[in-house]
Design a protein around this motif. Structure first.
Motif, PDB file in Angstrom:
ATOM      1  N   LYS A   1       2.009  16.760  10.139  1.00  0.00           N
ATOM      2  CA  LYS A   1       0.893  15.865  10.140  1.00  0.00           C
ATOM      3  C   LYS A   1       1.384  14.376  10.471  1.00  0.00           C
ATOM      4  O   LYS A   1       2.493  14.138   9.950  1.00  0.00           O
ATOM      5  CB  LYS A   1      -0.348  15.891   9.250  1.00  0.00           C
ATOM      6  N   GLN A   2       0.494  13.528  10.940  1.00  0.00           N
ATOM      7  CA  GLN A   2       0.687  11.889  10.891  1.00  0.00           C
ATOM      8  C   GLN A   2       0.872  11.550   9.804  1.00  0.00           C
ATOM      9  O   GLN A   2      -0.088  11.798   8.942  1.00  0.00           O
ATOM     10  CB  GLN A   2      -0.006  11.475  11.947  1.00  0.00           C
ATOM     11  N   ARG A   3       1.280  10.361   9.625  1.00  0.00           N
ATOM     12  CA  ARG A   3       1.348   9.355   8.464  1.00  0.00           C
ATOM     13  C   ARG A   3      -0.104   8.829   8.410  1.00  0.00           C
ATOM     14  O   ARG A   3      -0.413   8.478   9.323  1.00  0.00           O
ATOM     15  CB  ARG A   3       2.395   8.223   8.470  1.00  0.00           C
ATOM     16  N   GLU A   4      -0.683   8.861   7.350  1.00  0.00           N
ATOM     17  CA  GLU A   4      -1.919   8.288   6.997  1.00  0.00           C
ATOM     18  C   GLU A   4      -2.132   7.157   5.903  1.00  0.00           C
ATOM     19  O   GLU A   4      -1.359   7.405   4.800  1.00  0.00           O
ATOM     20  CB  GLU A   4      -2.856   9.307   6.779  1.00  0.00           C
ATOM     21  N   LEU A   5      -2.964   6.513   5.891  1.00  0.00           N
ATOM     22  CA  LEU A   5      -3.212   5.588   4.903  1.00  0.00           C
ATOM     23  C   LEU A   5      -3.797   6.127   3.688  1.00  0.00           C
ATOM     24  O   LEU A   5      -4.903   6.807   3.813  1.00  0.00           O
ATOM     25  CB  LEU A   5      -3.894   4.245   5.446  1.00  0.00           C
ATOM     26  N   VAL A   6      -3.215   5.827   2.356  1.00  0.00           N
ATOM     27  CA  VAL A   6      -3.767   6.291   1.149  1.00  0.00           C
ATOM     28  C   VAL A   6      -4.598   5.193   0.375  1.00  0.00           C
ATOM     29  O   VAL A   6      -5.762   5.518   0.055  1.00  0.00           O
ATOM     30  CB  VAL A   6      -2.856   6.845   0.286  1.00  0.00           C
ATOM     31  N   ALA A   7      -3.935   4.167   0.386  1.00  0.00           N
ATOM     32  CA  ALA A   7      -4.586   3.055  -0.420  1.00  0.00           C
ATOM     33  C   ALA A   7      -3.568   1.794  -0.005  1.00  0.00           C
ATOM     34  O   ALA A   7      -2.634   1.978   0.123  1.00  0.00           O
ATOM     35  CB  ALA A   7      -4.778   3.010  -2.057  1.00  0.00           C
ATOM     36  N   SER A   8      -4.414   0.578  -0.164  1.00  0.00           N
ATOM     37  CA  SER A   8      -3.823  -0.699   0.149  1.00  0.00           C
ATOM     38  C   SER A   8      -4.508  -1.463  -0.650  1.00  0.00           C
ATOM     39  O   SER A   8      -5.369  -1.549  -1.336  1.00  0.00           O
ATOM     40  CB  SER A   8      -3.942  -0.994   1.570  1.00  0.00           C
ATOM     41  N   ILE A   9      -3.731  -2.808  -1.225  1.00  0.00           N
ATOM     42  CA  ILE A   9      -4.235  -3.754  -1.863  1.00  0.00           C
ATOM     43  C   ILE A   9      -3.553  -5.226  -1.560  1.00  0.00           C
ATOM     44  O   ILE A   9      -2.458  -5.346  -1.271  1.00  0.00           O
ATOM     45  CB  ILE A   9      -3.769  -3.349  -3.530  1.00  0.00           C
TER      46      ILE A   9
ATOM     47  N   ASN B   1       4.319   0.745   1.372  1.00  0.00           N
ATOM     48  CA  ASN B   1       4.302  -0.116   2.722  1.00  0.00           C
ATOM     49  C   ASN B   1       3.939  -1.633   2.031  1.00  0.00           C
ATOM     50  O   ASN B   1       3.195  -1.625   1.188  1.00  0.00           O
ATOM     51  CB  ASN B   1       3.182   0.372   3.618  1.00  0.00           C
ATOM     52  N   ALA B   2       4.582  -2.458   2.763  1.00  0.00           N
ATOM     53  CA  ALA B   2       4.390  -4.000   2.601  1.00  0.00           C
ATOM     54  C   ALA B   2       4.429  -4.605   3.652  1.00  0.00           C
ATOM     55  O   ALA B   2       5.159  -4.464   4.678  1.00  0.00           O
ATOM     56  CB  ALA B   2       5.275  -4.582   1.574  1.00  0.00           C
ATOM     57  N   LYS B   3       3.525  -5.632   4.047  1.00  0.00           N
ATOM     58  CA  LYS B   3       3.431  -6.697   4.938  1.00  0.00           C
ATOM     59  C   LYS B   3       3.918  -7.748   4.696  1.00  0.00           C
ATOM     60  O   LYS B   3       3.455  -8.615   3.605  1.00  0.00           O
ATOM     61  CB  LYS B   3       1.841  -6.646   5.423  1.00  0.00           C
ATOM     62  N   TYR B   4       4.570  -8.420   5.379  1.00  0.00           N
ATOM     63  CA  TYR B   4       5.274  -9.716   5.130  1.00  0.00           C
ATOM     64  C   TYR B   4       5.453 -10.666   6.445  1.00  0.00           C
ATOM     65  O   TYR B   4       5.324 -10.092   7.359  1.00  0.00           O
ATOM     66  CB  TYR B   4       6.450  -9.897   4.371  1.00  0.00           C
ATOM     67  N   VAL B   5       5.713 -12.013   6.305  1.00  0.00           N
ATOM     68  CA  VAL B   5       5.700 -12.784   7.548  1.00  0.00           C
ATOM     69  C   VAL B   5       7.296 -13.358   7.449  1.00  0.00           C
ATOM     70  O   VAL B   5       7.676 -14.243   6.504  1.00  0.00           O
ATOM     71  CB  VAL B   5       4.785 -14.030   7.740  1.00  0.00           C
ATOM     72  N   PRO B   6       8.054 -13.135   8.423  1.00  0.00           N
ATOM     73  CA  PRO B   6       9.487 -13.429   8.640  1.00  0.00           C
ATOM     74  C   PRO B   6       9.500 -14.888   8.579  1.00  0.00           C
ATOM     75  O   PRO B   6       8.745 -15.584   9.095  1.00  0.00           O
ATOM     76  CB  PRO B   6       9.840 -12.643   9.681  1.00  0.00           C
ATOM     77  N   THR B   7      10.532 -15.393   8.202  1.00  0.00           N
ATOM     78  CA  THR B   7      10.779 -16.895   8.408  1.00  0.00           C
ATOM     79  C   THR B   7      10.906 -17.338   9.835  1.00  0.00           C
ATOM     80  O   THR B   7      11.615 -16.580  10.545  1.00  0.00           O
ATOM     81  CB  THR B   7      12.253 -17.364   7.509  1.00  0.00           C
ATOM     82  N   GLY B   8      10.223 -18.289   9.967  1.00  0.00           N
ATOM     83  CA  GLY B   8       9.922 -18.618  11.469  1.00  0.00           C
ATOM     84  C   GLY B   8       9.046 -17.804  12.418  1.00  0.00           C
ATOM     85  O   GLY B   8       8.875 -18.429  13.159  1.00  0.00           O
TER      86      GLY B   8
ATOM     87  N   GLY C   1       0.650  -1.204  -0.077  1.00  0.00           N
ATOM     88  CA  GLY C   1      -0.040   0.014  -0.126  1.00  0.00           C
ATOM     89  C   GLY C   1       0.771   1.253  -0.009  1.00  0.00           C
ATOM     90  O   GLY C   1       1.980   1.327   0.088  1.00  0.00           O
ATOM     91  N   TRP C   2       0.043   2.611   0.258  1.00  0.00           N
ATOM     92  CA  TRP C   2       0.602   3.675   0.101  1.00  0.00           C
ATOM     93  C   TRP C   2       0.058   4.569   1.233  1.00  0.00           C
ATOM     94  O   TRP C   2      -0.931   4.553   1.444  1.00  0.00           O
ATOM     95  CB  TRP C   2       0.552   4.613  -1.466  1.00  0.00           C
ATOM     96  N   TYR C   3       1.146   5.113   1.819  1.00  0.00           N
ATOM     97  CA  TYR C   3       0.809   6.132   3.182  1.00  0.00           C
ATOM     98  C   TYR C   3       1.342   7.484   2.513  1.00  0.00           C
ATOM     99  O   TYR C   3       2.297   7.575   1.707  1.00  0.00           O
ATOM    100  CB  TYR C   3       1.533   5.554   4.405  1.00  0.00           C
ATOM    101  N   ARG C   4       0.996   8.535   3.053  1.00  0.00           N
ATOM    102  CA  ARG C   4       1.422   9.837   2.973  1.00  0.00           C
ATOM    103  C   ARG C   4       1.654  10.570   4.362  1.00  0.00           C
ATOM    104  O   ARG C   4       0.806  10.498   5.182  1.00  0.00           O
ATOM    105  CB  ARG C   4       0.553  10.478   1.950  1.00  0.00           C
TER     106      ARG C   4
END
Length: 119
Positions: free
Chosen positions: A41-49, A94-101, A33-36
């Protein structure tokens, strides 16, 4: 090494368009996704997928911005149309992932790219 690199920012007039790109590497990403963040101002979510049929947008950009991704390239895009001065900010990938283990998601962030909307 997990890494995200943004590009495509710049100066554009109100009503204009801009396309941001983010190339990710190092692992498989579940959600991107993208934040700005504007000055003061605080960082805010723009869009995610997650997929083409699973996207979310901030109310302020609905109908103007479109997020998409190319999983083969680990790249996420943000097409921004009808830009307004209030869209001016540093945009972060921004990107979400699961670390090994591990069993929980972690966040990866890009360095940011400046978007300035001004006449």
């Amino acid at each position: 090494q997990v890494q995200l690199v943004e590009s495509g920012g710049g100066l554009v007039q109100p009503g204009g368009s801009l396309r941001l790109s983010c190339v990710a590497s190092g692992t498989i990403f579940y959600e991107m996704g993208w934040y700005r963040q504007a000055p003061g101002k605080q960082r805010e979510l723009v869009a995610s997928i997650v997929s083409a049929d699973s996207t979310n947008y901030a109310d302020s950009v609905k109908g103007r911005f479109t997020i998409s991704r190319d999983n083969a390239k680990n790249t996420v895009y943000l097409q921004m149309n009808n830009l307004k001065p209030e869209d001016t900010a540093v945009y972060y990938c921004n990107a979400k992932y699961v670390p090994t283990g591990d069993y929980s998601f972690k966040n990866a962030w890009g360095q940011g790219t400046q978007v300035t909307v001004s006449s």
